[in-house]
Design a protein around this motif. Sequence first.
Motif, PDB file in Angstrom:
ATOM      1  N   HIS A   1       0.829  -1.209   0.000  1.00  0.00           N
ATOM      2  CA  HIS A   1       0.000   0.000   0.000  1.00  0.00           C
ATOM      3  C   HIS A   1       0.862   1.257   0.000  1.00  0.00           C
ATOM      4  O   HIS A   1       0.553   2.241  -0.683  1.00  0.00           O
ATOM      5  CB  HIS A   1      -0.922  -0.009   1.214  1.00  0.00           C
ATOM      6  CG  HIS A   1      -1.914  -1.126   1.203  1.00  0.00           C
ATOM      7  ND1 HIS A   1      -2.467  -1.654   2.348  1.00  0.00           N
ATOM      8  CD2 HIS A   1      -2.442  -1.839   0.170  1.00  0.00           C
ATOM      9  CE1 HIS A   1      -3.290  -2.631   2.030  1.00  0.00           C
ATOM     10  NE2 HIS A   1      -3.295  -2.761   0.721  1.00  0.00           N
ATOM     11  N   GLN A   2       1.944   1.230   0.739  1.00  0.00           N
ATOM     12  CA  GLN A   2       2.832   2.395   0.832  1.00  0.00           C
ATOM     13  C   GLN A   2       3.449   2.709  -0.524  1.00  0.00           C
ATOM     14  O   GLN A   2       3.448   3.871  -0.976  1.00  0.00           O
ATOM     15  CB  GLN A   2       3.922   2.104   1.859  1.00  0.00           C
ATOM     16  CG  GLN A   2       5.047   3.146   1.905  1.00  0.00           C
ATOM     17  CD  GLN A   2       6.219   2.657   2.743  1.00  0.00           C
ATOM     18  OE1 GLN A   2       6.041   2.008   3.777  1.00  0.00           O
ATOM     19  NE2 GLN A   2       7.431   2.933   2.279  1.00  0.00           N
ATOM     20  N   ILE A   3       3.980   1.691  -1.202  1.00  0.00           N
ATOM     21  CA  ILE A   3       4.627   1.894  -2.498  1.00  0.00           C
ATOM     22  C   ILE A   3       3.609   2.320  -3.548  1.00  0.00           C
ATOM     23  O   ILE A   3       3.857   3.240  -4.345  1.00  0.00           O
ATOM     24  CB  ILE A   3       5.369   0.614  -2.924  1.00  0.00           C
ATOM     25  CG1 ILE A   3       6.609   0.410  -2.054  1.00  0.00           C
ATOM     26  CG2 ILE A   3       5.749   0.658  -4.397  1.00  0.00           C
ATOM     27  CD1 ILE A   3       7.352  -0.865  -2.320  1.00  0.00           C
ATOM     28  N   ALA A   4       2.458   1.673  -3.555  1.00  0.00           N
ATOM     29  CA  ALA A   4       1.437   1.987  -4.557  1.00  0.00           C
ATOM     30  C   ALA A   4       0.917   3.411  -4.403  1.00  0.00           C
ATOM     31  O   ALA A   4       0.756   4.138  -5.396  1.00  0.00           O
ATOM     32  CB  ALA A   4       0.279   0.992  -4.438  1.00  0.00           C
ATOM     33  N   LYS A   5       0.659   3.840  -3.184  1.00  0.00           N
ATOM     34  CA  LYS A   5       0.157   5.187  -2.956  1.00  0.00           C
ATOM     35  C   LYS A   5       1.193   6.241  -3.341  1.00  0.00           C
ATOM     36  O   LYS A   5       0.870   7.262  -3.974  1.00  0.00           O
ATOM     37  CB  LYS A   5      -0.230   5.361  -1.486  1.00  0.00           C
ATOM     38  CG  LYS A   5      -0.863   6.716  -1.175  1.00  0.00           C
ATOM     39  CD  LYS A   5      -1.267   6.813   0.287  1.00  0.00           C
ATOM     40  CE  LYS A   5      -1.875   8.187   0.583  1.00  0.00           C
ATOM     41  NZ  LYS A   5      -2.251   8.315   2.022  1.00  0.00           N
ATOM     42  N   ALA A   6       2.446   6.004  -2.998  1.00  0.00           N
ATOM     43  CA  ALA A   6       3.509   6.952  -3.337  1.00  0.00           C
ATOM     44  C   ALA A   6       3.688   7.056  -4.845  1.00  0.00           C
ATOM     45  O   ALA A   6       3.969   8.135  -5.379  1.00  0.00           O
ATOM     46  CB  ALA A   6       4.814   6.528  -2.673  1.00  0.00           C
ATOM     47  N   ALA A   7       3.511   5.933  -5.557  1.00  0.00           N
ATOM     48  CA  ALA A   7       3.642   5.953  -7.017  1.00  0.00           C
ATOM     49  C   ALA A   7       2.533   6.788  -7.643  1.00  0.00           C
ATOM     50  O   ALA A   7       2.777   7.573  -8.574  1.00  0.00           O
ATOM     51  CB  ALA A   7       3.619   4.531  -7.563  1.00  0.00           C
ATOM     52  N   ARG A   8       1.308   6.640  -7.179  1.00  0.00           N
ATOM     53  CA  ARG A   8       0.200   7.447  -7.712  1.00  0.00           C
ATOM     54  C   ARG A   8       0.431   8.935  -7.424  1.00  0.00           C
ATOM     55  O   ARG A   8       0.181   9.788  -8.285  1.00  0.00           O
ATOM     56  CB  ARG A   8      -1.127   6.994  -7.090  1.00  0.00           C
ATOM     57  CG  ARG A   8      -2.328   7.885  -7.393  1.00  0.00           C
ATOM     58  CD  ARG A   8      -2.750   7.841  -8.844  1.00  0.00           C
ATOM     59  NE  ARG A   8      -3.718   8.902  -9.147  1.00  0.00           N
ATOM     60  CZ  ARG A   8      -4.524   8.938 -10.208  1.00  0.00           C
ATOM     61  NH1 ARG A   8      -4.481   7.942 -11.084  1.00  0.00           N
ATOM     62  NH2 ARG A   8      -5.346   9.933 -10.418  1.00  0.00           N
ATOM     63  N   GLU A   9       0.916   9.246  -6.251  1.00  0.00           N
ATOM     64  CA  GLU A   9       1.196  10.650  -5.919  1.00  0.00           C
ATOM     65  C   GLU A   9       2.266  11.232  -6.842  1.00  0.00           C
ATOM     66  O   GLU A   9       2.191  12.403  -7.240  1.00  0.00           O
ATOM     67  CB  GLU A   9       1.626  10.761  -4.452  1.00  0.00           C
ATOM     68  CG  GLU A   9       0.483  10.491  -3.478  1.00  0.00           C
ATOM     69  CD  GLU A   9       0.950  10.417  -2.033  1.00  0.00           C
ATOM     70  OE1 GLU A   9       2.192  10.395  -1.814  1.00  0.00           O
ATOM     71  OE2 GLU A   9       0.097  10.363  -1.125  1.00  0.00           O
ATOM     72  N   LEU A  10       3.262  10.428  -7.194  1.00  0.00           N
ATOM     73  CA  LEU A  10       4.303  10.877  -8.112  1.00  0.00           C
ATOM     74  C   LEU A  10       3.717  11.153  -9.496  1.00  0.00           C
ATOM     75  O   LEU A  10       4.091  12.139 -10.152  1.00  0.00           O
ATOM     76  CB  LEU A  10       5.411   9.829  -8.203  1.00  0.00           C
ATOM     77  CG  LEU A  10       6.591  10.149  -9.121  1.00  0.00           C
ATOM     78  CD1 LEU A  10       7.311  11.414  -8.678  1.00  0.00           C
ATOM     79  CD2 LEU A  10       7.562   8.965  -9.173  1.00  0.00           C
ATOM     80  N   ILE A  11       2.811  10.293  -9.947  1.00  0.00           N
ATOM     81  CA  ILE A  11       2.138  10.513 -11.228  1.00  0.00           C
ATOM     82  C   ILE A  11       1.424  11.864 -11.224  1.00  0.00           C
ATOM     83  O   ILE A  11       1.554  12.666 -12.158  1.00  0.00           O
ATOM     84  CB  ILE A  11       1.128   9.385 -11.509  1.00  0.00           C
ATOM     85  CG1 ILE A  11       1.855   8.115 -11.950  1.00  0.00           C
ATOM     86  CG2 ILE A  11       0.098   9.809 -12.554  1.00  0.00           C
ATOM     87  CD1 ILE A  11       2.399   8.153 -13.366  1.00  0.00           C
ATOM     88  N   GLU A  12       0.651  12.124 -10.186  1.00  0.00           N
ATOM     89  CA  GLU A  12      -0.129  13.361 -10.118  1.00  0.00           C
ATOM     90  C   GLU A  12       0.768  14.593 -10.072  1.00  0.00           C
ATOM     91  O   GLU A  12       0.399  15.653 -10.568  1.00  0.00           O
ATOM     92  CB  GLU A  12      -1.045  13.325  -8.900  1.00  0.00           C
ATOM     93  CG  GLU A  12      -2.141  12.267  -9.013  1.00  0.00           C
ATOM     94  CD  GLU A  12      -2.924  12.106  -7.729  1.00  0.00           C
ATOM     95  OE1 GLU A  12      -2.473  12.642  -6.685  1.00  0.00           O
ATOM     96  OE2 GLU A  12      -3.984  11.454  -7.751  1.00  0.00           O
ATOM     97  N   LYS A  13       1.938  14.443  -9.516  1.00  0.00           N
ATOM     98  CA  LYS A  13       2.858  15.579  -9.372  1.00  0.00           C
ATOM     99  C   LYS A  13       3.646  15.861 -10.646  1.00  0.00           C
ATOM    100  O   LYS A  13       3.881  17.027 -10.985  1.00  0.00           O
ATOM    101  CB  LYS A  13       3.820  15.299  -8.215  1.00  0.00           C
ATOM    102  CG  LYS A  13       4.806  16.424  -7.935  1.00  0.00           C
ATOM    103  CD  LYS A  13       5.710  16.066  -6.756  1.00  0.00           C
ATOM    104  CE  LYS A  13       6.718  17.174  -6.487  1.00  0.00           C
ATOM    105  NZ  LYS A  13       7.624  16.816  -5.348  1.00  0.00           N
ATOM    106  N   ARG A  14       4.045  14.807 -11.386  1.00  0.00           N
ATOM    107  CA  ARG A  14       5.018  15.016 -12.463  1.00  0.00           C
ATOM    108  C   ARG A  14       4.636  14.454 -13.823  1.00  0.00           C
ATOM    109  O   ARG A  14       5.238  14.845 -14.826  1.00  0.00           O
ATOM    110  CB  ARG A  14       6.374  14.402 -12.061  1.00  0.00           C
ATOM    111  CG  ARG A  14       6.999  15.050 -10.855  1.00  0.00           C
ATOM    112  CD  ARG A  14       8.365  14.499 -10.542  1.00  0.00           C
ATOM    113  NE  ARG A  14       9.310  14.639 -11.653  1.00  0.00           N
ATOM    114  CZ  ARG A  14      10.603  14.375 -11.538  1.00  0.00           C
ATOM    115  NH1 ARG A  14      11.091  13.956 -10.383  1.00  0.00           N
ATOM    116  NH2 ARG A  14      11.413  14.525 -12.574  1.00  0.00           N
TER     117      ARG A  14
END
Length: 408
Positions: free
Chosen positions: A363-376
């Motif tokens: 869950h930690q890795i998946a959530k951080a990956a989605r946040e990176l998508i939204e940012k960059r």
Amino acid sequence: MDVLLISGCPPFPLHVGDRLIPYHLAEQLVARQHAVDLLAFYNVPEEAADIPRYERHFRHIQLIREPRRGGLRYVRRLIGGGFFPKVAGGAWSKDMWKAIQERIAAVNYDVIQLFGGVQVYEYQALVKAYPNLIVAPEAYSLYLENALVAADGTARLRRQIALAVARRYERRMFRGYDQVVVLTEGAAESLRPRQPDLPISVIPNGIDTDYFVPTELDPNEATLLFVGNFNHMPNLEAAFRLAREIFPLVKRRVPSARLKLIGNAPPRELCDLANDSIEVAGRVPDIRPYYEGALIFVSPLRTGAGIRNKILEAMAMQKPIVATALSCEGIALEHGKTVMLAESNEDIARAIIGLVKDGALRHQIAKAARELIEKRYTWGHVTEQYIVLYRALGTARIDRIEAGIKGN
């Protein structure tokens, strides 16, 4: 702005990865009240029939059949002169040459963008009077360099010859353009030694975050997923590696594990691997349910070059990823934070098993990956980078003209 896009391919179908930039960039530009005209090569009648799929994004569309260019013609152009033709008769496609002439006679474009490599570079003489850029979706020499790792015998010799020709072309074909855009820093580093003064910008692919929306479903089954166009050899090699070498190691520790290999044109040899635990499917109308049903996305690519849309899709769908470093080229992923990186079969299997057993880390890795998508990595963010570049090219062109006037 008025933008002319000269593309080596049509902007559809989107399951072919090189179509994503012309499609989404035009969509975003039009949404910002810019006007985009399209001249593009096509190869099969179905591509010409797809125009209604994207015509709302363009003010003018003209598709032209791509000419055949054998290896001998490439070599002749390298050694025989005429590398940058000056007239239509010297071009591989006289029809495209004439189409460009007609468009620039009809519209005073603010910027002209070429998309592709050998398909479009030759029209430099026509566009050099305008602010211009050429977008190389793939550094072909880098692809061949990576492909040599897995080649032997006659295949290795063929790739070595192709690599020598590709390097010669890349040493020359981008010279003289106002700006060269590549998708990854690796592609930029591949080009710079051959042309140290080349004006290069790195702008990655984006992802449609309104289409790829996570449901945050955590499947009960340990289902692994790999997605790819199996007409592309690096994807096919990765699928075989995953099914034959990595998945059996996972099954020993997780007997309930399942594997899904989804993508365009799976060959018979890949389909023959299907069994109770392995599903092989061709291109599907909607890939999102497969991401939703996967516990972990796995990408064991050994060869290839460029940014991987499959990785961006998995990130956008908020799925934990186990991948080789090559799979993640051009994407700012960090091991243990937004991805689990591994190279050997054993290490990839170990990372998969670890994520299967550790829900909190998944869950930690998946959530951080989605946040990176939204940012960059949204198409809106990518388009803003192109707009900034367009304006800078226009300003630089005006400055050069004014400096020339003052000098006289």
